[in-house]
Scaffold this motif. Structure first.
Motif: not given
Length: 279
Positions: A227-251
């Protein structure tokens, strides 16, 4: 002063245990389980317990909502006629924009909702896990809006101090949600993702502690966190994409045998972590 606590779980129960003496208050509580109400009354945490939330809210000067966000909103909507003029409502929810927007739709102008979020918890929930020391030295976030009365914001701040919180931070609902998406929700996403990997089944004797530390919050209340994830989806999806970018740089650096880039990334991360610890 009459204070109504709606929900005697870990947070609601811990607040109740610390409230005795605050403005010489009488503490009423709602909980769906009669056994918990009886236990809380036996402990001296509450004065009266009710299985009907409206009965607890009746004539309350301060109402503290301690259920899941949507259920908090539903409780207020279903019992709006029981909330007295001039009452102050606050909450402990992990999302704030949702709460402010939803309650604004239903609350009369003479009832003030001031969002709050104590940054404290344990890996186990429920009243039986509550304690009168849960908030000692914890942070407490308050998210007032321009519509809130200053004296009511001051009351919520005073409450935070009384239950033991050390750092009381005033912010906006939007900023709260943006940062909590990183500090709390993303951490749960990462832990869940690690445990969603089939490698974990083969890792029993292959970890000296890192896996345990990184997956500590993967034992998760799925109903609440989804429920918390969905109610804050815009901010959380943005943070997930930032994490993916960081993982991509390392990879990319690993794939290209680029040790210099890996060292730069690691040194930057170390500097960031040490600066955060000092603050």
């Amino acid at each position: 002063m009459k204070i109504a606590i709606i929900g005697l779980g870990l947070i609601g129960g811990s607040i109740a245990r610390r409230l005795r003496g605050f403005h010489n208050c009488t503490i009423a509580a709602y909980n769906r389980t009669a056994e918990i109400l009886h236990l809380a009354k036996q402990d001296g945490a509450i004065d009266e317990g009710y299985s009907n939330p409206g009965d607890a809210m009746e004539d309350a000067d301060l109402i503290i909502l301690c259920l899941y966000p949507q259920l908090n909103v539903d409780m207020v909507r279903d019992n709006i006629s029981r909330i007295k003029k001039g009452a102050v409502i606050t909450d402990v929810s992990g999302v704030k924009t949702f709460m402010v927007e939803e309650l604004k739709k239903i609350l009369p102008e003479d009832v003030d909702f001031i969002g709050a979020h104590p940054m404290a918890g344990r890996e186990v929930g429920g009243y039986q896990s509550s304690t009168d020391t849960l908030f000692n030295k914890a942070s407490f976030l308050i998210t007032p809006t321009p519509d809130n009365k200053p004296e009511n914001v001051a009351l919520v701040r005073e409450l935070a101090e009384y239950i033991g919180c050390k750092h009381i931070v005033t912010t906006t609902p939007k900023e709260h949600d943006e940062i909590i998406a990183y500090t709390s929700q993303l951490m749960h996403v990462v832990a869940v993702a690690l445990c969603d990997n089939p490698m974990i089944a083969r890792s029993t004797y292959f970890s000296a502690g890192s896996l345990r530390d990184c997956t500590r919050v993967a034992v998760i209340n799925a109903e609440m966190w989804s429920e918390l994830f969905v109610e804050n989806k815009d901010a959380l999806v943005k943070r997930i994409h930032e994490m993916q970018d960081s993982l991509g740089k390392i990879a990319d650096a690993v794939e290209n045998n680029d040790r210099a880039e890996l060292e730069n990334i690691m040194k930057h991360a170390t500097e960031q972590k040490l600066r955060w610890l000092m603050e």
